[in-house]
Design an enzyme around this catalytic site. Sequence first.
Site, PDB file in Angstrom:
ATOM      1  N   LEU A 139       0.852  -1.186   0.000  1.00 58.41           N
ATOM      2  CA  LEU A 139       0.000   0.000   0.000  1.00 58.41           C
ATOM      3  C   LEU A 139       0.886   1.234   0.000  1.00 58.41           C
ATOM      4  O   LEU A 139       1.984   1.224   0.561  1.00 58.41           O
ATOM      5  CB  LEU A 139      -0.911   0.025   1.233  1.00 58.41           C
ATOM      6  CG  LEU A 139      -1.954  -1.088   1.372  1.00 58.41           C
ATOM      7  CD1 LEU A 139      -2.697  -0.931   2.703  1.00 58.41           C
ATOM      8  CD2 LEU A 139      -2.928  -1.088   0.213  1.00 58.41           C
ATOM      9  N   ASP A 140       0.397   2.313  -0.622  1.00 59.86           N
ATOM     10  CA  ASP A 140       1.093   3.592  -0.547  1.00 59.86           C
ATOM     11  C   ASP A 140       1.242   4.013   0.914  1.00 59.86           C
ATOM     12  O   ASP A 140       0.457   3.608   1.786  1.00 59.86           O
ATOM     13  CB  ASP A 140       0.318   4.678  -1.286  1.00 59.86           C
ATOM     14  CG  ASP A 140       0.251   4.444  -2.787  1.00 59.86           C
ATOM     15  OD1 ASP A 140       1.099   3.700  -3.298  1.00 59.86           O
ATOM     16  OD2 ASP A 140      -0.652   5.009  -3.425  1.00 59.86           O
ATOM     17  N   ARG A 141       2.214   4.861   1.186  1.00 60.17           N
ATOM     18  CA  ARG A 141       2.501   5.305   2.553  1.00 60.17           C
ATOM     19  C   ARG A 141       1.261   5.844   3.256  1.00 60.17           C
ATOM     20  O   ARG A 141       1.004   5.523   4.424  1.00 60.17           O
ATOM     21  CB  ARG A 141       3.603   6.378   2.523  1.00 60.17           C
ATOM     22  CG  ARG A 141       3.900   6.993   3.882  1.00 60.17           C
ATOM     23  CD  ARG A 141       5.040   7.999   3.810  1.00 60.17           C
ATOM     24  NE  ARG A 141       5.198   8.712   5.068  1.00 60.17           N
ATOM     25  CZ  ARG A 141       5.848   8.238   6.131  1.00 60.17           C
ATOM     26  NH1 ARG A 141       6.408   7.045   6.068  1.00 60.17           N
ATOM     27  NH2 ARG A 141       5.944   8.943   7.241  1.00 60.17           N
TER      28      ARG A 141
END
Length: 307
Positions: A139-141
């Site tokens: 997942l993105d940050r």
Amino acid sequence: MNHLCQMSNFTLTFIVHTPQLLREAIAAYGVSKRALTAIKFTGGKITVNGVEQNVRYPLQRGDEVTLVFPQETRSEGLVATYAPLTVLYEDDALLIINKPAHQNTIPSREHPTNSVANDVCGYFEQQGLHVTAHIVTRLDRDTSGIVCIAKHRHVHHLLSEMQKRGELTREYEALATGRVNAQCITAPIGRAKDSIIAREVCEDGQSARTDVTVVKYVNLDGAIVSHVKLALYTGRTHQIRVHLAHIGHPLLGDTLYGGDRRRINRQALHCSRLMFIHPLTKVPLSITSALPVDMAGVTSQKNRLPN
């Protein structure tokens, strides 16, 4: 057919149902050539009915094959950290956790420690497991929600192949600006020409499909916000963020794609469900994660509008 999985000394055991060469039976269980090479040359073992054999050995019906994989070592650059994890599911092969927003899935130049991978290595170390973190779903940050980690490279390989075949299903929930209609978005995605980070819809991009369903509309300080669920049929970088911005409804908090942070301090995107068949036990799994507090506050009943 039977699978046994012990992570302290990872083994895969199965019963042969038809005569065949040992290497054919091993390939049928999804063992990669790389993993087989590691077994043969870096401390693993292959036995048939308890006797070590080479891959040209002719198997008979009823033979029991056991693969003993060599112990894994963690990369020197992957430092163990010890923050608590929110574990949603765990067995000898898998660890599935809930990632908070504002945490990297893997280390980066800007954030070399305290990623999910770092924390998972610390978690394994505290359990006495001699394994590393094999991240299956990233997942993105600033995206929250479900992350799946394999406890062994063979399990990681099996799940990666399942991903390629579309056999891992991830569902997301998001908060988008304006009144979004239920729809299927099919628009190719490629790198933005003026950025090394951003993506955009472009004719020469990779095919991408996102299905959007509406949960509810809410009134947030006089502005309409859509709480939507999204199903991905492809896994392009920033796919949901790009597709929703493309139709004129960027995510709340997503400043990279036209949103703003007046109401939430990150892109309002959460991976809420992961579904797949367990690669070893063959049991169907459906893992869920509730909306985090920052998103749930926006979608509260007091703000709801009629659909």
